[in-house]
Structure formats: structure tokens, C-alpha cells
Design an enzyme around this catalytic site. Structure first.
Site, PDB file in Angstrom:
ATOM      1  N   TYR A 143       0.825  -1.206   0.000  1.00 19.81           N
ATOM      2  CA  TYR A 143       0.000   0.000   0.000  1.00 19.81           C
ATOM      3  C   TYR A 143       0.865   1.264   0.000  1.00 19.81           C
ATOM      4  O   TYR A 143       0.417   2.318  -0.436  1.00 19.81           O
ATOM      5  CB  TYR A 143      -0.908   0.029   1.238  1.00 19.81           C
ATOM      6  CG  TYR A 143      -2.235  -0.674   1.069  1.00 19.81           C
ATOM      7  CD1 TYR A 143      -2.302  -1.987   0.623  1.00 19.81           C
ATOM      8  CD2 TYR A 143      -3.426  -0.021   1.379  1.00 19.81           C
ATOM      9  CE1 TYR A 143      -3.526  -2.625   0.494  1.00 19.81           C
ATOM     10  CE2 TYR A 143      -4.647  -0.656   1.253  1.00 19.81           C
ATOM     11  CZ  TYR A 143      -4.698  -1.954   0.798  1.00 19.81           C
ATOM     12  OH  TYR A 143      -5.914  -2.579   0.678  1.00 19.81           O
ATOM     13  N   LYS A 190       3.287 -15.247   1.920  1.00 18.91           N
ATOM     14  CA  LYS A 190       3.447 -15.933   0.635  1.00 18.91           C
ATOM     15  C   LYS A 190       4.948 -16.225   0.488  1.00 18.91           C
ATOM     16  O   LYS A 190       5.600 -15.853  -0.501  1.00 18.91           O
ATOM     17  CB  LYS A 190       2.899 -15.040  -0.496  1.00 18.91           C
ATOM     18  CG  LYS A 190       2.802 -15.723  -1.844  1.00 18.91           C
ATOM     19  CD  LYS A 190       1.715 -16.776  -1.951  1.00 18.91           C
ATOM     20  CE  LYS A 190       1.823 -17.513  -3.276  1.00 18.91           C
ATOM     21  NZ  LYS A 190       0.934 -18.688  -3.361  1.00 18.91           N
ATOM     22  N   ASP A 209      -2.896 -18.063   0.002  1.00 21.82           N
ATOM     23  CA  ASP A 209      -3.930 -18.717  -0.825  1.00 21.82           C
ATOM     24  C   ASP A 209      -4.605 -19.831  -0.033  1.00 21.82           C
ATOM     25  O   ASP A 209      -5.831 -19.982  -0.035  1.00 21.82           O
ATOM     26  CB  ASP A 209      -3.343 -19.236  -2.148  1.00 21.82           C
ATOM     27  CG  ASP A 209      -2.065 -20.038  -1.995  1.00 21.82           C
ATOM     28  OD1 ASP A 209      -1.478 -20.055  -0.880  1.00 21.82           O
ATOM     29  OD2 ASP A 209      -1.639 -20.677  -2.974  1.00 21.82           O
ATOM     30  N   ASP A 220      -6.169  -7.036   4.074  1.00 27.54           N
ATOM     31  CA  ASP A 220      -7.335  -6.401   3.453  1.00 27.54           C
ATOM     32  C   ASP A 220      -8.261  -7.484   2.900  1.00 27.54           C
ATOM     33  O   ASP A 220      -9.470  -7.477   3.133  1.00 27.54           O
ATOM     34  CB  ASP A 220      -6.859  -5.474   2.326  1.00 27.54           C
ATOM     35  CG  ASP A 220      -8.021  -4.820   1.596  1.00 27.54           C
ATOM     36  OD1 ASP A 220      -8.931  -4.328   2.276  1.00 27.54           O
ATOM     37  OD2 ASP A 220      -8.023  -4.827   0.352  1.00 27.54           O
ATOM     38  N   ASP A 267     -11.961  -9.306   4.732  1.00 25.44           N
ATOM     39  CA  ASP A 267     -13.281  -9.322   4.082  1.00 25.44           C
ATOM     40  C   ASP A 267     -13.858 -10.739   4.081  1.00 25.44           C
ATOM     41  O   ASP A 267     -15.068 -10.923   4.284  1.00 25.44           O
ATOM     42  CB  ASP A 267     -13.195  -8.809   2.636  1.00 25.44           C
ATOM     43  CG  ASP A 267     -13.456  -7.304   2.536  1.00 25.44           C
ATOM     44  OD1 ASP A 267     -13.221  -6.603   3.536  1.00 25.44           O
ATOM     45  OD2 ASP A 267     -13.890  -6.839   1.464  1.00 25.44           O
TER      46      ASP A 267
HETATM   47  C1  IPM Z   1     -10.347  -1.403   4.134  1.00 26.61           C
HETATM   48  C2  IPM Z   1     -10.656  -0.789   2.792  1.00 26.61           C
HETATM   49  C3  IPM Z   1      -9.538   0.168   2.423  1.00 26.61           C
HETATM   50  C4  IPM Z   1      -8.258  -0.630   2.318  1.00 26.61           C
HETATM   51  C5  IPM Z   1      -9.788   0.996   1.148  1.00 26.61           C
HETATM   52  C6  IPM Z   1     -11.086   1.745   1.215  1.00 26.61           C
HETATM   53  C7  IPM Z   1      -8.638   1.931   0.859  1.00 26.61           C
HETATM   54  O1  IPM Z   1     -10.850  -1.772   1.833  1.00 26.61           O
HETATM   55  O2  IPM Z   1     -10.227  -0.639   5.120  1.00 26.61           O
HETATM   56  O3  IPM Z   1     -10.232  -2.614   4.200  1.00 26.61           O
HETATM   57  O4  IPM Z   1      -7.967  -1.197   1.267  1.00 26.61           O
HETATM   58  O5  IPM Z   1      -7.530  -0.679   3.306  1.00 26.61           O
HETATM   59 MG    MG Z   2     -10.844  -3.743   2.614  1.00 29.95          MG
END
Ligand code: IPM
Ligand code: MG
Length: 362
Positions: free
Chosen positions: A143, A194, A226, A250, A254
Site C-alpha cells: 500500500y 506468501k 492462498d 485487506d 473481508d
Molecule cells: C479497508 C478498505 C480500504 C483498504 C480501502 C477503502 C482503501 O478496503 O479498510 O479494508 O484497502 O484498506
Molecule cells: Mg478492505
């Protein structure tokens, strides 16, 4: 004796303002019960800041955050800003906030609320009892690594570049946060990398193994990213605390979030060395339902609870907010994202009113 805390509110975009309103009402109500006085100050971030100032993270916003005891952020982003140059995009404001406040540790808990088991897309027996904490490195890795950009090569072809890089000290400090987090849980830590392909990941793994020597009571395992993605949906109960780099975290957070049925339930805490933290839901700004009173405010309320617990050291007030959320779910009230047959549908506002009523009875 009443305690005073200065909170900077960053409602941001989309559903951000609606869910912030609910969380603020809850904080005021729990404060009144617990002798805590919150002084709220709103500041601009993301698309809202772009519209007002042209900058997704105006300097005044960063200054206001630094001058507060904790920051509660909602969400940023929306279609109308997606094609702006990168420096002016809402996401750049969020990343600037993270790096500007040196929030290197992002704690993303994903635990199954028994009342919502049926909202998950996975089978009951797979997810019942899941309780995972993803510790994501937040201010390094791909990032922020240099070089980055799109450059012309000698042959005249364009080439896009990002760099995944970690210094030893960046790995050590996130590893320590993760080991300490695991110590407070079931003492199991899985480091995800990884290392079979990437040097930066092998380095990550080697440093984590070094730091593990300071935490001999924690059982450390390693997994390739993975495989971790697969294992999270195949058999999530094998995980307790996961530590991983910015990009992998990230993605995995999710996945972990969706195990619980809705990303609309999950809070997060971003912490740094200074003690100042930013508390925000894992979900985004949901522009498709913004302003329609459809948003689920529970992740924002649970983020306020994380702020009380991790940011202000008020664990009892935090617990009260968590209990209010459970009470409302026990009452079978659901926003659209966590709806299942036989439940009572409510909007964001009504959910907020029910939460305040529930809190009053705790
Ligand atoms: C998160 C989001 C952010 C990230 C985006 C909105 C920049 O997806 O906080 O997980 O990638 O960190
Ligand atoms: Mg995110």
C-alpha cells in the site's frame, strides 16, 4: 467524578453520516449512565472533503484527530470520485489518515453472533462458534512501498509498478501486537504470508519466528495466503488470531467478515504507538443505499464499543453497547443486510431507537 473525552467524528460518505448519528446517540446515552462526557467534533474526510476543499484529507482534519482522545470514522468513497487522479481520491484520504497517525495495527474481529448464524452463506456447523481476530499491518507493505506509479520503459511501453516492502522493525512491531492479542485470547497465532514465492514474505516469516521467542506461551503457525483464504471458508474454527501484511489482511478480513453473515456487523480498531486510535466499521460507504434509511448501524455502534475498550479504557461502557446490540438482535429486529425469514425489518433510524431503548434497560 465525570470524565471527559474529546472525540473527532469523521462521518465521511455514503451511509457514513446515518450510521454515525446512531453511534453518537449511543455514546451519549452510555456516557450519561456511566459518568462519561464526550465532546464531539466533526471533521471532513473522503468525498465529503473533496467536495468542500478539493483534498480528501484536509490538514485541519488530521490536526483535529491528533488533538483528540479517539477518532470514530464511518466510511469513505463513492462512484462519483472513482475517476479522479489518485491523489484526490477518497481512499487516498483514508490511507493518509492511517499513515499520518501512524496507525500500524488494525484489529478486525470476526465472531459469529449466534442470532445471525442463518444470515451466513455457509453451513451452520461450519461457522457456529467462529471467533477470529485478524491483525492486519496497516501502514506498510504494498500500500505504501516505493517505487509506485505507471512509468514508460525504454521500449516506450507503459509499466505499472507497486512495491511490497517491509523493514524488520515494521514486522517486529505488528508481530508483537499480534502475540499480545493472542495472549489475551486462546494463545494461538497464525502468521499468513506468501513465503513460497516472495522474498518480503520469507523475511516476514523469519522475523515473526524471531519475535515468537519472546512469547513462548503462544503457539505460532504459518500459512500461505492462498491456503488461508481457502481454509477460512472451509474450516474457519481452526483460526484464532491471524497476523498478516497490509494487502493480505485487506483481503482476508473481508473473507472473515463474510463468515459472520454480513460485513455490516463488523467493527475495527486501528492503533499506533501514540495511543490515539481510529475506530471504524470494516464495511464501506454503500453508496447504493445511502440516504435511504436502509443501512445497518451495528458495525458502527460496535466500533464505538471498540473505541471505549481499546481507545479510552472504558471496558464497562463498551460492554453495555455490545449488550444493547445483542438485545436488539434477540428482539428479532434486522436491517436488510441481515434479514432472514420471520424477522422484523427495520431501517437505520429505528434500529438506532431500539438500541437506545435497550441500553436504557441494561
Ligand atoms: C479497508 C478498505 C480500504 C483498504 C480501502 C477503502 C482503501 O478496503 O479498510 O479494508 O484497502 O484498506
Ligand atoms: Mg478492505
Amino acid at each position: 467524578m465525570s470524565k471527559n473525552y474529546r472525540i473527532t467524528l469523521l462521518p465521511g460518505d455514503g451511509i457514513g453520516p446515518e450510521i454515525t448519528t446512531v453511534a453518537v446517540e449511543m455514546l451519549k446515552a452510555v456516557g450519561a449512565k456511566s459518568g462519561i462526557n464526550f465532546v464531539f467534533k466533526e471533521a471532513l474526510i473522503g468525498g465529503a472533503a473533496i467536495e468542500a476543499t478539493g483534498n480528501p484529507l484536509p490538514p485541519e482534519t488530521l490536526a483535529a484527530c491528533k488533538d483528540s482522545d479517539a477518532v470514530m470514522l464511518a466510511a469513505i468513497g463513492g462512484y462519483q470520485w472513482d475517476n479522479l487522479p489518485r491523489a484526490q481520491r477518497p481512499e487516498t484520504g483514508l490511507l493518509g489518515l492511517r499513515s499520518g497517525l501512524e496507525l500500524f495495527a488494525n484489529l478486525r474481529p470476526a465472531s459469529i453472533v449466534p442470532q445471525l448464524v442463518d444470515a451466513s452463506s455457509l453451513k451452520r456447523e461450519v461457522i457456529e462458534g467462529v471467533d477470529i481476530m485478524v491483525v492486519r499491518e496497516l501502514t506498510g507493505g504494498i500500500y505504501f512501498g516505493q517505487p509506485r506509479g505507471v512509468f514508460s520503459t525504454e521500449t516506450g511501453e507503459q509499466r505499472g509498478v507497486n512495491t511490497m516492502a517491509y523493514t524488520g522493525s515494521e514486522i517486529d512491531r505488528i508481530a508483537r501486537v499480534a502475540f499480545e492479542t493472542a495472549q489475551k485470547r486462546t494463545k494461538k497465532l497464525c502468521s499468513v504470508d506468501k513465503a513460497n514465492v516472495l522474498e518480503v514474505s520469507q523475511f516476514w516469516r523469519d522475523r515473526v519466528i524471531e519475535i515468537a521467542k519472546e512469547y513462548s506461551d503462544v503457539e505460532l503457525t504459518h500459512m500461505y495466503v492462498d491456503n488461508a483464504a481457502m481454509q477460512l471458508v472451509r474450516s474457519p474454527k481452526q483460526f484464532d488470531t491471524i497476523v498478516t501484511s497490509n494487502l493480505f489482511g485487506d483481503i482476508l478480513s473481508d473473507i472473515a467478515a463474510m463468515l459472520t453473515g454480513s460485513i455490516g456487523m463488523l467493527p475495527s480498531a486501528s492503533l499506533g504507538a501514540s495511543g490515539l486510535g481510529v475506530f471504524e466499521p470494516v464495511h464501506g460507504s454503500a453508496p447504493d443505499i445511502a440516504g435511504q434509511d436502509k443501512a445497518n448501524p451495528l458495525a458502527q455502534v460496535l466500533s464505538a464499543a471498540m473505541m471505549l475498550k481499546y481507545g479510552l479504557n472504558e471496558p464497562e461502557a463498551a460492554q453495555q453497547l455490545e449488550k444493547a446490540v445483542i438485545t436488539v438482535l434477540d428482539g428479532n429486529y434486522r436491517t436488510g443486510d441481515i434479514m432472514s425469514p420471520g424477522m422484523n425489518p427495520v431501517g437505520c433510524k429505528q434500529m438506532g431507537e431500539l438500541l437506545v431503548q435497550a441500553l436504557a434497560k441494561i
